[in-house]
Design a protein around this motif. Sequence first.
Motif, PDB file in Angstrom:
ATOM      1  N   GLY A   8     -13.691   4.868 -63.645  1.00  0.00           N
ATOM      2  CA  GLY A   8     -13.635   6.135 -64.366  1.00  0.00           C
ATOM      3  C   GLY A   8     -14.436   7.211 -63.654  1.00  0.00           C
ATOM      4  O   GLY A   8     -15.211   6.941 -62.739  1.00  0.00           O
ATOM      5  N   GLY A   9     -14.231   8.441 -64.079  1.00  0.00           N
ATOM      6  CA  GLY A   9     -14.948   9.547 -63.478  1.00  0.00           C
ATOM      7  C   GLY A   9     -14.392  10.881 -63.923  1.00  0.00           C
ATOM      8  O   GLY A   9     -13.591  10.950 -64.862  1.00  0.00           O
ATOM      9  N   LEU A  10     -14.810  11.922 -63.247  1.00  0.00           N
ATOM     10  CA  LEU A  10     -14.388  13.288 -63.550  1.00  0.00           C
ATOM     11  C   LEU A  10     -13.469  13.777 -62.441  1.00  0.00           C
ATOM     12  O   LEU A  10     -13.855  13.788 -61.263  1.00  0.00           O
ATOM     13  N   VAL A  11     -12.251  14.160 -62.832  1.00  0.00           N
ATOM     14  CA  VAL A  11     -11.307  14.728 -61.879  1.00  0.00           C
ATOM     15  C   VAL A  11     -10.651  15.948 -62.502  1.00  0.00           C
ATOM     16  O   VAL A  11     -10.741  16.163 -63.716  1.00  0.00           O
ATOM     17  N   GLN A  12      -9.966  16.722 -61.675  1.00  0.00           N
ATOM     18  CA  GLN A  12      -9.278  17.909 -62.174  1.00  0.00           C
ATOM     19  C   GLN A  12      -7.850  17.568 -62.604  1.00  0.00           C
ATOM     20  O   GLN A  12      -7.271  16.568 -62.158  1.00  0.00           O
ATOM     21  N   ALA A  13      -7.314  18.391 -63.453  1.00  0.00           N
ATOM     22  CA  ALA A  13      -5.939  18.206 -63.898  1.00  0.00           C
ATOM     23  C   ALA A  13      -5.002  18.181 -62.696  1.00  0.00           C
ATOM     24  O   ALA A  13      -5.173  18.949 -61.745  1.00  0.00           O
ATOM     25  N   GLY A  14      -4.042  17.267 -62.748  1.00  0.00           N
ATOM     26  CA  GLY A  14      -3.090  17.119 -61.660  1.00  0.00           C
ATOM     27  C   GLY A  14      -3.480  16.066 -60.638  1.00  0.00           C
ATOM     28  O   GLY A  14      -2.642  15.638 -59.837  1.00  0.00           O
ATOM     29  N   GLU A  15      -4.725  15.659 -60.657  1.00  0.00           N
ATOM     30  CA  GLU A  15      -5.194  14.664 -59.699  1.00  0.00           C
ATOM     31  C   GLU A  15      -4.925  13.250 -60.219  1.00  0.00           C
ATOM     32  O   GLU A  15      -4.384  13.053 -61.307  1.00  0.00           O
ATOM     33  N   THR A 118     -14.413   2.432 -69.737  1.00  0.00           N
ATOM     34  CA  THR A 118     -14.846   3.318 -68.656  1.00  0.00           C
ATOM     35  C   THR A 118     -14.361   4.726 -68.975  1.00  0.00           C
ATOM     36  O   THR A 118     -13.227   4.918 -69.418  1.00  0.00           O
ATOM     37  N   LEU A 119     -15.224   5.702 -68.799  1.00  0.00           N
ATOM     38  CA  LEU A 119     -14.936   7.071 -69.216  1.00  0.00           C
ATOM     39  C   LEU A 119     -14.157   7.822 -68.144  1.00  0.00           C
ATOM     40  O   LEU A 119     -14.566   7.865 -66.976  1.00  0.00           O
ATOM     41  N   VAL A 120     -13.064   8.425 -68.587  1.00  0.00           N
ATOM     42  CA  VAL A 120     -12.246   9.286 -67.727  1.00  0.00           C
ATOM     43  C   VAL A 120     -12.269  10.690 -68.314  1.00  0.00           C
ATOM     44  O   VAL A 120     -11.936  10.879 -69.483  1.00  0.00           O
ATOM     45  N   THR A 121     -12.654  11.653 -67.493  1.00  0.00           N
ATOM     46  CA  THR A 121     -12.726  13.041 -67.942  1.00  0.00           C
ATOM     47  C   THR A 121     -11.883  13.898 -67.011  1.00  0.00           C
ATOM     48  O   THR A 121     -12.059  13.860 -65.790  1.00  0.00           O
ATOM     49  N   ILE A 122     -10.962  14.640 -67.609  1.00  0.00           N
ATOM     50  CA  ILE A 122     -10.069  15.502 -66.842  1.00  0.00           C
ATOM     51  C   ILE A 122     -10.399  16.949 -67.178  1.00  0.00           C
ATOM     52  O   ILE A 122     -10.309  17.370 -68.331  1.00  0.00           O
ATOM     53  N   SER A 123     -10.762  17.699 -66.158  1.00  0.00           N
ATOM     54  CA  SER A 123     -11.072  19.109 -66.362  1.00  0.00           C
ATOM     55  C   SER A 123      -9.839  19.965 -66.095  1.00  0.00           C
ATOM     56  O   SER A 123      -9.014  19.639 -65.239  1.00  0.00           O
ATOM     57  N   SER A 124      -9.733  21.044 -66.812  1.00  0.00           N
ATOM     58  CA  SER A 124      -8.558  21.928 -66.669  1.00  0.00           C
ATOM     59  C   SER A 124      -8.787  22.991 -65.608  1.00  0.00           C
ATOM     60  O   SER A 124      -9.867  23.163 -65.104  1.00  0.00           O
TER      61      SER A 124
END
Length: 124
Positions: A8-15, A118-124
């Motif tokens: 898991g992790g932080l990714v941007q939208a579309g990735e 596991t944390l998944v965070t999607i930023s716009s």
Amino acid sequence: VQLQASGGGLVQAGESLRLSCAVSGGTVRAYSMAWFRQAPGKEREFVGVTRSGDSTYYSASVKGRFTISRDNAKNTVYLQMNSLKPEDTAVYYCVADIPPLNILSNIRGHYEYWGQGTLVTISS
């Protein structure tokens, strides 16, 4: 059976992002291996499942974007997530069991073994 989810992790939208679920105390070939997720303030929901023989079933919200696969040699299951959207933000759980009649089940109660998430965070 113990399940250890990671990736898991932080990714941007579309990735894209790939989650892994390492299994110990059992073999992935013996079980239906599924993923559920829980977004903040929402109920835990089904994402997808794979069964021995590589049959798969996905929720409508992820079908065509997410793919579950298994590596029997590594005793690991993967969730490949493409074209991620902010609404995919959630804690993702890897689960395992043999559902009644060995169906491709989307029902939480059919799975006894759960990983820690596991944390998944999607930023716009």
